[in-house]
Scaffold this active site. Structure first.
Site, PDB file in Angstrom:
ATOM      1  N   THR A 311      13.686  16.609 -28.961  1.00  0.00           N
ATOM      2  CA  THR A 311      13.463  17.995 -28.545  1.00  0.00           C
ATOM      3  C   THR A 311      14.490  18.893 -29.225  1.00  0.00           C
ATOM      4  OG1 THR A 311      13.318  19.512 -26.648  1.00  0.00           O
ATOM      5  CG2 THR A 311      14.878  17.696 -26.457  1.00  0.00           C
ATOM      6  N   HIS A 363      20.138   4.654 -17.683  1.00  0.00           N
ATOM      7  CA  HIS A 363      21.265   3.729 -17.592  1.00  0.00           C
ATOM      8  C   HIS A 363      20.860   2.393 -16.966  1.00  0.00           C
ATOM      9  CE1 HIS A 363      25.297   2.755 -18.266  1.00  0.00           C
ATOM     10  NE2 HIS A 363      25.925   3.684 -17.565  1.00  0.00           N
TER      11      HIS A 363
END
Length: 392
Positions: A311, A363
């Site tokens: 992006t 994560h």
């Protein structure tokens, strides 16, 4: 005179319904083969329904803003060789209907009643409260209390109605749902780095015009980022993977989403098999997707099966951000504005064009060490772009 139906096409898999966002024709308009009749918006794409035959739009059965389903009839077309006569008849019928409605309105309204027909007290209240005849619906039962209540409602309305409520479009609802899905179903963390973009800028300045003349397309920056990400993913396969329940799905293909801002919201079409594409081919794919996005031509296939997203907030001037992962993917790269900054090169302070990179990752799957190394490799590839060409 034959009549055929305008039918909602079979909607893509996983799409339950659509919303009519615009009719391009109105009853009585001439229609020729392949004319766009109506646009539908799903939670993923905008679909256009073209005319399959010449004719006249006879009727619209479902108005703009309504929800429709696959194979639903939403209008009809008169098939005729003499388009002019049919169009004239439909227009005349429509005008006659409007005249009839106008006459009924005049009969049932009392707007021609004069102020002098009311009592002095009512005339005074109307004048002091600045109420016009057009604002009053029920003349026959008008009294002082109704004038007071009318004035109170107008006053209250002006205080509370200082906003407007608009329904979310299907695409905007889908964006909201995806963002909440990302927030609720991932443990998202963002790591940052900075890139000296001088060498890439030099390449663009030196070869940009030649590139454009030969390939008829501009050499941009995003193609370098796509190429760098494609190479880096080969060394860090977890960033090209995603979690499915208690399993990890590793992808052997490199399909990269490019986030595009359109009038209807943020879309992320896909450049497929980027590891096999040259910078020229990537630039052509980007241009094709941008054109399709701006003209509502993106298909479901253009938006499905991506593995990683890039992006670019820099086109709007963003200096730094924490991009949100595009589920079920595990990572997203944010690229930002390039600004000249003081930078230490060879133990000397120089002014160089710097871009900040931001990598958000899940994560649960990706350790901090891997994310940092992945982003550092992208930095190295961008600062030495010949490695992109040599694939090393």
């Amino acid at each position: 005179m034959n009549i055929i139906n305008i039918i909602v096409p079979e909607l893509p898999e996983s799409v339950n319904n659509a919303v009519i966002i615009q009719w391009h024709k109105k009853p009585g308009d001439k229609i020729y083969l392949d004319d766009i009749l109506v646009e539908l918006e799903t939670d993923k794409v905008v679909l256009e329904i073209p005319a399959t035959k010449n004719g006249i739009l006879n009727s619209i059965l479902v108005d703009t803003g309504n929800i429709v389903e696959s194979q639903q009839i939403i209008g009809t077309i008169n098939l005729t060789k003499n388009l002019d006569n049919v169009a004239l008849n439909i227009t005349n019928n429509k005008n006659n209907k409007l005249k009839k409605q106008l006459n009924n309105f005049k009969k049932n309204n009392f707007t021609d009643k004069k102020i002098n027909d009311f009592s002095p007290s009512i005339r005074k209240k109307i004048k002091t409260n600045n109420i016009t005849i057009e604002q009053i619906n029920d003349f026959n039962n008008l009294n002082i209390n109704k004038i007071k209540n009318f004035h109170k409602k107008e006053k209250d309305s002006s205080l509370v109605n200082n906003y407007k409520r608009v329904k979310m479009t299907p695409i905007r609802k889908h964006i909201a749902q995806r963002l909440m899905e990302s927030k609720n179903n991932s443990v998202m963390l963002t790591t940052f780095n900075e890139v000296n973009m001088q060498k890439i800028i030099n390449i663009r300045q030196k070869y940009g015009e030649l590139f454009k003349r030969k390939y008829e397309i501009k050499l941009g920056l995003t193609s370098f980022h796509v190429k760098a990400v494609s190479q880096a993913l080969k060394f860090f396969p977890k960033l090209n993977a995603f979690i499915d329940g208690e399993d990890i799905i590793y992808n052997d293909i490199y399909n990269i989403n490019i986030a595009l801002s359109t009038e209807r919201g943020l879309l992320a079409p896909i450049i497929k098999n980027t590891n096999n594409l040259s910078l020229v081919e990537i630039e052509k794919e980007i241009k094709k997707l941008v054109v399709k996005g701006n003209t509502n031509k993106l298909s479901v296939d253009d938006l499905s099966s991506g593995n990683f997203t890039i992006t670019n907030g820099g086109v709007f001037g963003s200096l730094m951000s924490t991009p949100i992962i595009n589920p079920p993917q595990s990572a997203i790269l944010g690229i930002h504005a390039i600004n000249n900054r003081p930078f230490v090169l060879n133990n000397k302070i120089s002014i160089v064009p710097i871009m900040y990179l931001a990598l958000s990752y899940d994560h649960r799957l990706i350790d901090g060490k891997d994310s940092i190394k992945f982003l550092f490799l992208i930095k190295q590839l961008l600062e030495d772009p010949f490695r992109l060409l040599l694939n090393i």
